[in-house]
Design an enzyme around this catalytic site. Structure first.
Site, PDB file in Angstrom:
ATOM      1  N   PRO A   2       0.836  -1.208   0.000  1.00 43.01           N
ATOM      2  CA  PRO A   2       0.000   0.000   0.000  1.00 43.01           C
ATOM      3  C   PRO A   2       0.869   1.255   0.000  1.00 43.01           C
ATOM      4  CG  PRO A   2      -0.805  -1.596   1.604  1.00 43.01           C
ATOM      5  CD  PRO A   2       0.523  -2.102   1.121  1.00 43.01           C
ATOM      6  N   GLU A   3       0.538   2.188  -0.865  1.00 41.61           N
ATOM      7  CA  GLU A   3       1.254   3.456  -0.931  1.00 41.61           C
ATOM      8  C   GLU A   3       0.386   4.530  -0.282  1.00 41.61           C
ATOM      9  OE1 GLU A   3       2.935   4.121  -4.870  1.00 41.61           O
ATOM     10  OE2 GLU A   3       3.038   1.957  -5.222  1.00 41.61           O
ATOM     11  N   LYS A  61       3.525   6.221   4.263  1.00 45.11           N
ATOM     12  CA  LYS A  61       2.863   4.923   4.365  1.00 45.11           C
ATOM     13  C   LYS A  61       2.620   4.501   5.812  1.00 45.11           C
ATOM     14  CE  LYS A  61       5.430   3.665   0.182  1.00 45.11           C
ATOM     15  NZ  LYS A  61       6.389   2.715  -0.431  1.00 45.11           N
TER      16      LYS A  61
END
Length: 296
Positions: A2-3, A61
């Site tokens: 996930p960014e 993040k």
């Protein structure tokens, strides 16, 4: 992994459930999810149980909860909190009590909202177990007050305090390829492979162009495109290529259908019609248009 947009989707999704709620119970179900904590499960439980969540923050993040009940204050809010990193496959899921068990649940907490008389659970689900939870102390830095473990992490493109032109000047001092610089979390945080490829495509810049070969104006334009790409991804719930990234309700994002470069190898460029190509880059891949994105 996930960014920034995916982590921000999670933060926003947690807010109506968790903000102002009290953590009444904590159960650790996999040791890797607390591997950075010297005191193990007992330390995590002691730092969370009975605490109220007063704010949910994010940089790049990383997520964090600011918690009451610790007495001392730092930077204008409670000194202690919880730091969360989703790793490659971490999910923060809101569940009703007695929900069916998930095979990759690693941490379970019970959350009570006194204002709405609601009781529910927050699960940390992580198939690949690269993510983690850790108690944290907040410290003041030149870039704001953040958890002590991430003082080296730079501001991200959606941080309202970010000065785009200043960041462009910093990037221009680097001799590395522009994509490598964008992925350096100590220069600008939250950008991973997907959004680096997308913002470089939008700005018509080849990913292997040395950062020092670009003007401040070109770099500022690149960063502006990055902000636009990330906001567009937020509007669509982030990018999901599989079931490993979902929001707090278990729903996937759909920005993957709007991608112009990442994962589009062999497809016609949406701008000029040339085929997008994929090349190896620093143990990963770059996707770009060989006609639109020329080396500077």
């Amino acid at each position: 992994m996930p960014e920034l947009p995916e982590v921000e989707v999670v933060r926003r999704g947690l807010t109506p459930y968790v903000l102002g709620a009290t953590i009444t119970d904590v159960a650790v179900e996999h040791p890797r999810s607390i591997r950075t904590i010297e005191g193990g499960a007992a330390e995590l439980i002691g730092s969370l149980q009975g605490r109220e969540v007063t704010r949910i923050g994010r940089r790049g993040k990383f997520l964090w909860f600011e918690l009451t009940g610790h007495g001392d204050y730092a930077c204008g809010f409670p000194q202690q909190g919880l730091l969360v990193h989703l790793g490659m496959s971490g999910q923060m899921l809101i569940k009703t009590q007695n929900s069916a068990l998930h095979p990759h649940r690693r941490i379970r907490t019970t959350i009570v909202r006194s204002d709405a008389q609601e009781c529910f659970e927050l699960w940390f689900v992580d198939q690949r177990t690269f993510g983690y939870w850790a108690p944290t102390t907040f410290v003041e830095t030149a870039h704001g007050c953040v958890p002590e473990q991430i003082t080296h992490i730079a501001r991200d493109l959606l941080d309202p305090q970010l000065k785009r032109e200043n960041l462009a000047r910093l990037i221009r001092k680097k001799n590395s390829e522009i994509k490598r610089v964008l992925l350096n979390q100590e220069i600008v945080s939250g950008i991973g492979n997907i959004y680096a490829d997308e913002m470089l495509w939008a700005a018509r810049i080849h990913p292997q162009t040395p950062a020092s070969h670009l003007s401040v104006a070109q770099l500022s334009n690149l960063l502006e495109h990055g902000q636009r790409v990330m906001n567009a991804a937020l509007d669509q719930g982030g990018t999901s290529f599989d079931s490993l990234y979902v929001n707090v309700n278990g729903q996937s994002g759909y920005f993957d259908v709007s991608l112009h470069a990442y994962g589009q190898q062999g497809q016609a460029c949406d701008r000029c019609g040339s085929n997008i190509i994929r090349e190896k880059f620093a143990n990963r891949s770059s996707h770009f248009c060989p006609r639109c994105q020329l080396m500077h």
